[in-house]
Enzyme design. Structure first.
Site, mmCIF file in Angstrom:
data_model
loop_
_atom_site.group_PDB
_atom_site.id
_atom_site.type_symbol
_atom_site.label_atom_id
_atom_site.label_comp_id
_atom_site.label_asym_id
_atom_site.label_seq_id
_atom_site.Cartn_x
_atom_site.Cartn_y
_atom_site.Cartn_z
ATOM 1 N N GLU A 1 2.255 -11.979 -1.895
ATOM 2 C CA GLU A 1 2.723 -10.669 -2.345
ATOM 3 C C GLU A 1 4.238 -10.584 -2.524
ATOM 4 O O GLU A 1 4.722 -9.967 -3.448
ATOM 5 C CB GLU A 1 2.267 -9.579 -1.381
ATOM 6 C CG GLU A 1 2.514 -8.191 -1.920
ATOM 7 C CD GLU A 1 1.552 -7.177 -1.318
ATOM 8 O OE1 GLU A 1 1.238 -6.209 -1.995
ATOM 9 O OE2 GLU A 1 1.118 -7.364 -0.168
ATOM 10 N N SER B 1 -3.421 1.016 -7.305
ATOM 11 C CA SER B 1 -2.343 1.146 -8.290
ATOM 12 C C SER B 1 -2.796 0.649 -9.650
ATOM 13 O O SER B 1 -3.394 -0.428 -9.766
ATOM 14 C CB SER B 1 -1.122 0.321 -7.872
ATOM 15 O OG SER B 1 -0.600 0.799 -6.678
ATOM 16 N N GLU C 1 5.570 0.094 10.630
ATOM 17 C CA GLU C 1 5.010 -0.124 11.981
ATOM 18 C C GLU C 1 4.229 -1.437 12.024
ATOM 19 O O GLU C 1 4.314 -2.195 13.000
ATOM 20 C CB GLU C 1 4.090 1.046 12.365
ATOM 21 C CG GLU C 1 4.815 2.360 12.653
ATOM 22 C CD GLU C 1 5.245 3.097 11.387
ATOM 23 O OE1 GLU C 1 4.844 2.691 10.272
ATOM 24 O OE2 GLU C 1 6.003 4.072 11.515
ATOM 25 N N SER D 1 2.953 -1.134 6.218
ATOM 26 C CA SER D 1 3.922 -0.118 6.653
ATOM 27 C C SER D 1 4.940 -0.726 7.624
ATOM 28 O O SER D 1 4.739 -1.813 8.171
ATOM 29 C CB SER D 1 3.186 1.041 7.336
ATOM 30 O OG SER D 1 2.653 0.581 8.559
ATOM 31 N N GLN E 1 -5.794 -4.007 -7.531
ATOM 32 C CA GLN E 1 -6.111 -4.547 -6.212
ATOM 33 C C GLN E 1 -6.929 -3.525 -5.414
ATOM 34 O O GLN E 1 -6.397 -2.486 -5.024
ATOM 35 C CB GLN E 1 -4.801 -4.851 -5.472
ATOM 36 C CG GLN E 1 -4.977 -5.395 -4.070
ATOM 37 C CD GLN E 1 -3.631 -5.691 -3.414
ATOM 38 O OE1 GLN E 1 -2.609 -5.097 -3.782
ATOM 39 N NE2 GLN E 1 -3.617 -6.581 -2.448
ATOM 40 N N GLY E 2 -8.198 -3.832 -5.188
ATOM 41 C CA GLY E 2 -9.071 -2.900 -4.474
ATOM 42 C C GLY E 2 -9.238 -3.285 -3.013
ATOM 43 O O GLY E 2 -10.276 -3.824 -2.622
ATOM 44 N N TYR E 3 -8.204 -3.020 -2.220
ATOM 45 C CA TYR E 3 -8.277 -3.292 -0.776
ATOM 46 C C TYR E 3 -8.492 -1.975 -0.011
ATOM 47 O O TYR E 3 -9.491 -1.794 0.663
ATOM 48 C CB TYR E 3 -6.969 -3.925 -0.291
ATOM 49 C CG TYR E 3 -6.815 -5.416 -0.492
ATOM 50 C CD1 TYR E 3 -7.461 -6.094 -1.518
ATOM 51 C CD2 TYR E 3 -5.977 -6.153 0.344
ATOM 52 C CE1 TYR E 3 -7.273 -7.458 -1.695
ATOM 53 C CE2 TYR E 3 -5.798 -7.523 0.171
ATOM 54 C CZ TYR E 3 -6.440 -8.167 -0.851
ATOM 55 O OH TYR E 3 -6.244 -9.507 -1.023
ATOM 56 N N SER E 4 -7.505 -1.057 -0.109
ATOM 57 C CA SER E 4 -7.481 0.123 0.768
ATOM 58 C C SER E 4 -8.647 1.058 0.502
ATOM 59 O O SER E 4 -9.095 1.225 -0.637
ATOM 60 C CB SER E 4 -6.182 0.907 0.562
ATOM 61 O OG SER E 4 -5.083 0.078 0.773
HETATM 62 C C1 LIG Z 1 2.780 3.367 -3.771
HETATM 63 C C2 LIG Z 1 1.567 2.742 -3.131
HETATM 64 C C3 LIG Z 1 0.810 1.842 -3.842
HETATM 65 C C4 LIG Z 1 -0.339 1.263 -3.257
HETATM 66 N N1 LIG Z 1 -1.094 0.421 -4.004
HETATM 67 C C5 LIG Z 1 -2.236 -0.097 -3.485
HETATM 68 C C6 LIG Z 1 -3.102 -0.918 -4.263
HETATM 69 O O1 LIG Z 1 -2.838 -1.179 -5.438
HETATM 70 N N2 LIG Z 1 -4.237 -1.374 -3.709
HETATM 71 C C7 LIG Z 1 -4.564 -1.115 -2.407
HETATM 72 O O2 LIG Z 1 -5.603 -1.589 -1.955
HETATM 73 N N3 LIG Z 1 -3.775 -0.323 -1.639
HETATM 74 C C8 LIG Z 1 -2.623 0.185 -2.149
HETATM 75 N N4 LIG Z 1 -1.814 0.996 -1.387
HETATM 76 C C9 LIG Z 1 -2.244 1.351 -0.042
HETATM 77 C C10 LIG Z 1 -1.404 0.751 1.079
HETATM 78 O O3 LIG Z 1 -1.707 -0.598 1.246
HETATM 79 C C11 LIG Z 1 -1.730 1.596 2.324
HETATM 80 O O4 LIG Z 1 -1.196 2.890 2.110
HETATM 81 C C12 LIG Z 1 -1.123 1.016 3.581
HETATM 82 O O5 LIG Z 1 -1.759 -0.181 3.905
HETATM 83 C C13 LIG Z 1 -1.242 2.008 4.756
HETATM 84 O O6 LIG Z 1 -2.565 2.396 4.911
HETATM 85 P P1 LIG Z 1 -2.970 3.953 4.995
HETATM 86 O O7 LIG Z 1 -2.303 4.661 3.874
HETATM 87 O O8 LIG Z 1 -4.446 4.023 5.119
HETATM 88 O O9 LIG Z 1 -2.303 4.481 6.342
HETATM 89 P P2 LIG Z 1 -2.838 4.254 7.821
HETATM 90 O O10 LIG Z 1 -3.240 2.834 7.996
HETATM 91 O O11 LIG Z 1 -3.823 5.318 8.137
HETATM 92 O O12 LIG Z 1 -1.517 4.501 8.637
HETATM 93 C C14 LIG Z 1 -0.999 5.811 8.887
HETATM 94 C C15 LIG Z 1 0.228 5.673 9.767
HETATM 95 O O13 LIG Z 1 -0.151 5.081 11.021
HETATM 96 C C16 LIG Z 1 0.609 3.906 11.259
HETATM 97 N N5 LIG Z 1 -0.229 2.886 11.900
HETATM 98 C C17 LIG Z 1 -1.450 2.469 11.494
HETATM 99 N N6 LIG Z 1 -1.912 1.494 12.303
HETATM 100 C C18 LIG Z 1 -0.947 1.290 13.246
HETATM 101 C C19 LIG Z 1 -0.815 0.415 14.368
HETATM 102 N N7 LIG Z 1 -1.771 -0.469 14.672
HETATM 103 N N8 LIG Z 1 0.334 0.492 15.104
HETATM 104 C C20 LIG Z 1 1.313 1.367 14.785
HETATM 105 N N9 LIG Z 1 1.236 2.243 13.749
HETATM 106 C C21 LIG Z 1 0.135 2.189 12.981
HETATM 107 C C22 LIG Z 1 1.057 3.429 9.883
HETATM 108 O O14 LIG Z 1 2.237 2.640 9.968
HETATM 109 C C23 LIG Z 1 1.296 4.742 9.176
HETATM 110 O O15 LIG Z 1 2.565 5.250 9.504
HETATM 111 C C24 LIG Z 1 -0.684 1.585 -1.931
HETATM 112 C C25 LIG Z 1 0.107 2.503 -1.216
HETATM 113 C C26 LIG Z 1 1.212 3.084 -1.789
HETATM 114 C C27 LIG Z 1 2.015 4.062 -1.003
#
Ligand SMILES: Cc1cc2nc3c(=O)[nH]c(=O)nc-3n(C[C@H](O)[C@H](O)[C@H](O)COP(=O)(O)OP(=O)(O)OC[C@H]3O[C@@H](n4cnc5c(N)ncnc54)[C@H](O)[C@@H]3O)c2cc1C
Length: 388
Positions: A249, A166, A369, A367, A131-134
């Site tokens: 999901e 992942s 939040e 997350s 899944q290529g989202y992030s």
């Molecule tokens: C084990 C694992 C597997 C994953 N697998 C995949 C995958 O296969 N494909 C994929 O695309 N992604 C994947 N992800 C990514 C995951 O979707 C992101 O980590 C998640 O969406 C959070 O984004 P970020 O890491 O950029 O953190 P950020 O968005 O930068 O957030 C950082 C912190 O700020 C908080 N925050 C952000 N915005 C707000 C807001 N508006 N209000 C309050 N708090 C806020 C968050 O809750 C967090 O605590 C994976 C992540 C993990 C840990």
């Protein structure tokens, strides 16, 4: 939904149990308990072979409609399958992203050609997906996607970077959200592309995690290519399709996940009995609370699956992620100082892996939040948070 099983459901349960008992034997027996969060590096090819064996006997894609290669089974039967699968300690499945996320998305929004081309490979577990989202600047705020694609000679040409992808190192294909309208902003101008991973324009760099293993990766696209027809939905409509995928999901496999949780809790109770910490009244209290919490999770997950309640998946995600993270902490407290000892070179046992990997539970899949914001807005009707 009536949460009790009918006599026919119980017969189905017996059939699943018997089949797993008969087939998790020989070379497959050695795979019991392998794989899963923090342990995806364990025997990936052998687990894929087991998954293909399941597919040949009709045990994949149970909820997909029959005309798309599934079995069209009721929600309760799918739940029963996942419960029995987890109870048998069968190896973690390798094709969750294809079967649970992309498959249902293609069934709902793909073209006939896309369905014919990709659903059989997902059902047979011969093609794995990631899944290529992030991206580095687009996680919680997915609309910040900057990876871009343009059409050239009947192909999409893709440039940019994804992160936390992942299992990309095992996948043949990626479903990716990319920006296809230059100058577009936020949710507009995005498209949902299906991209082959095995090509010179795709570079996969594994990221080493706290657990010492690499389940997720950075993925770099440098003039990567995919066919023009491999866009799901219309070009520019990628946000809607991406959200549809996220809606799939938290499917029925979360119930199986909870049987895995039950086994983890049982292991912690066994450790407490063995090392004498069972007599510590505070730990006893926490173990009892964990047991009650697990039952709450199960009932809540079944209710969420059976009725379309706004915000309910967010409540479920918040509940299980917190519960599971606290279970990891409880495991370490029950172990005491021995929890800090790691066999060389960095060979974590199951409870250490549980503790370290469960730190990620409150991040992935949205997350804590972000889940709270969804609950505040969609369930409690509070004023919307200002958007960037
Ligand atoms: C084990 C694992 C597997 C994953 N697998 C995949 C995958 O296969 N494909 C994929 O695309 N992604 C994947 N992800 C990514 C995951 O979707 C992101 O980590 C998640 O969406 C959070 O984004 P970020 O890491 O950029 O953190 P950020 O968005 O930068 O957030 C950082 C912190 O700020 C908080 N925050 C952000 N915005 C707000 C807001 N508006 N209000 C309050 N708090 C806020 C968050 O809750 C967090 O605590 C994976 C992540 C993990 C840990």
């Amino acid at each position: 939904m009536d949460l009790r099983c009918t006599p026919e459901d119980e017969l189905f349960r017996a059939e699943v149990r018997e089949w797993l008992g008969d087939h998790l034997t020989g070379e497959f027996a050695e795979l019991r308990g392998l794989g899963g969060s923090g342990r995806e590096h364990q025997a990936p090819q052998e687990r894929q072979a087991w998954n293909q064996h399941l597919a040949r006997h009709g045990w994949t894609c149970l909820g997909w409609p029959v005309e798309h290669g599934g079995r069209g089974l009721s929600l309760m039967r799918q739940v029963i399958f996942h419960e029995e699968y987890a109870r048998a300690n069968a190896p973690a499945r390798v094709n969750h992203l294809g079967e649970e996320l992309l498959g249902p998305t293609l069934i709902a929004h793909g073209t006939d050609e896309q369905r014919k081309r990709f659903l059989p490979g997902i059902a047979a577990v011969t093609e794995l997906w990631c899944q290529g989202y992030s991206e580095p600047g687009a996680g919680s705020d997915l609309a910040g996607v900057r990876t871009r694609a343009r059409l050239s000679d009947g192909e999409w040409v893709i440039d940019g970077q994804k992160i936390w992808t992942s299992l990309a190192q095992h996948a043949q294909w990626c479903f990716a959200v990319v920006r296809t309208e230059p100058g577009s902003r936020r949710h507009a101008g995005l498209s949902y592309l299906l991209v082959p991973m095995d090509q010179p324009g795709v570079e996969i760099r594994p990221i080493r995690q706290l657990t010492g293993t690499s389940e997720f990766n950075e993925v770099f696209f440098d003039q990567a290519r995919t066919e023009e027809a491999l866009v799901v939905g219309a070009p520019g409509d990628g946000w809607r399709i991406a959200m549809a995928t996220l809606g799939f999901e938290r499917g029925v496999s979360t119930i199986g996940q909870q049987v895995g949780f039950e086994r983890e809790l049982a292991g912690i109770v066994a450790t407490a009995k063995a090392n004498g910490r069972y007599d510590d009244p505070v730990l006893r209290d926490r173990l009892a609370q964990a047991s009650v919490g697990l039952e709450v999770l199960r009932v809540h997950a079944l209710r969420t699956l059976s009725a379309d309640q706004p915000g309910a998946p967010s409540v479920s995600k918040l509940l299980w992620a917190r519960w599971h993270r606290e279970l990891g902490e409880l495991a370490m407290d029950v172990r005491g100082p021995s929890a800090l000892t790691v066999a060389a070179p960095y060979d974590l046992d199951a409870q250490q892996t549980l503790f370290l990997f469960s730190r990620a539970d409150t991040i992935y899949g949205g997350s804590d939040e972000i889940q709270r914001t969804i609950i505040a807005e969609r369930v409690l009707g509070l004023p919307k948070e200002p958007r960037p």
